[in-house]
Design an enzyme around this catalytic site. Structure first.
Site, short mmCIF file in Angstrom:
data_model
loop_
_atom_site.label_atom_id
_atom_site.label_comp_id
_atom_site.label_asym_id
_atom_site.label_seq_id
_atom_site.Cartn_x
_atom_site.Cartn_y
_atom_site.Cartn_z
N ASP A 67 -39.10 25.76 11.86
CA ASP A 67 -38.21 24.65 12.19
C ASP A 67 -37.23 24.35 11.07
OD1 ASP A 67 -40.07 23.54 10.38
OD2 ASP A 67 -41.25 22.68 12.01
N ASN A 135 -50.74 13.63 13.78
CA ASN A 135 -50.74 13.32 15.21
C ASN A 135 -50.93 14.58 16.06
OD1 ASN A 135 -48.28 14.60 14.99
ND2 ASN A 135 -47.05 12.87 15.72
N HIS A 137 -49.21 17.48 15.74
CA HIS A 137 -48.05 18.33 15.98
C HIS A 137 -48.14 19.63 15.20
CE1 HIS A 137 -46.12 16.27 12.36
NE2 HIS A 137 -45.84 17.54 12.12
N GLU A 142 -43.96 17.47 18.91
CA GLU A 142 -44.64 16.18 18.86
C GLU A 142 -45.49 15.99 20.11
OE1 GLU A 142 -44.63 14.61 16.19
OE2 GLU A 142 -42.67 14.39 15.25
#
EC number: 3.5.99.6
Length: 261
Positions: A67, A135, A137, A142
């Site tokens: 990314d 979380n 990801h 996400e």
């Protein structure tokens, strides 16, 4: 999914590096999928050391990062291009033209399509390295990301933005968007290796390994991969219900094969 529990974050990095080195010794022109964040830094340090000792070469290797922030130029100190140059590329013999990171300054739709094409043209990724967000990801996929998603632009959650705020000064505008490989793109890799360390990742590790496969926890999609390796330290593994079983598998593997991995 295979789970390896290491004694420390340093051991996580060392075991991860050993997997990379074995691949490159077997396939010098391998295609690596690379990650950023705090966890891979120690892994990259081990790879640099092994390169300096002459044990491995990256001269034929091609790399694809997961990314990049949208709106940040490659030369920006907080870009993932800058991160990779500082933490790995500047210290090994990889050819600059063989290192690929999404262009955060380009048109996101066109860049995403082009990135998928580049991966395909390279023959696909042999080993995808991943970190794990608190979380759940992976990359910047996400919660609620499609489990079949491809490379695309994503809006970051407020939690991710807060977690990454430590890298930006108070007077800098922090990006809220990024281009990321999709979960489907990640799952296309022939092998996947995820590294996690620290008690803050324990809930995410448990959901990934033992929870249901759900878009609410993107990393749980790794359960569907035929060759996914998860290397965690004792703190990150602390909430796993079957931790004794995973340790038993490790000991049996060591007994039969003479090594954990």
């Amino acid at each position: 999914m295979r789970v390896i529990i290491a004694d420390s974050p340093e051991a996580v990095a060392r075991m991860g590096a050993e997997q990379c080195i074995r691949l490159l010794q077997d396939k010098p022109a391998a295609v690596l999928g690379l990650a950023t964040g705090s966890t891979p830094i120690a892994l990259y340090a081990h790879l640099i050391q092994r390169r300096q000792q002459g044990e491995v070469s990256f001269h034929q290797v091609r790399t694809f990062n997961l990314d990049e922030y949208i709106g940040i130029a490659p030369q920006h100190p907080q870009s993932y291009r800058s991160f990779m140059q500082k933490q790995l590329f500047d210290h090994i013999d990889v050819l600059p033209e063989n290192t690929h990171i999404p262009n955060g300054m380009g048109d996101p739709i066109a860049e995403s399509r082009a990135y998928e094409d580049k991966i395909h043209s390279a023959g696909g990724i042999d080993l995808q390295i991943l970190g794990l967000g608190r979380n759940g990801h992976i990359g910047f996929n996400e919660p609620t990301s499609s489990l079949s998603s491809r490379t695309r632009a994503k809006t970051l959650t407020q939690e991710t933005i807060r977690d990454n705020s430590r890298f930006f000064s108070a007077d800098e505008e922090q990006p809220h968007l990024a281009i990321t490989m999709g979960i489907g793109t990640i799952l296309d890799a022939r092998k996947i290796m995820l590294l996690a360390a620290g008690a803050a990742k324990a809930d995410a590790v448990k959901a990934m390994v033992e929870g249901p496969i759900s878009a609410m926890h993107p990393a749980s999609a790794l359960q569907m991969h035929p060759s996914a390796l998860v290397i965690v330290d004792t703190d990150a593994a602390s909430k796993l219900e079957l931790i004794d079983y995973y340790r038993w598998v490790q000991s049996e593997t060591l007994r039969v094969q003479g090594a954990y991995l």
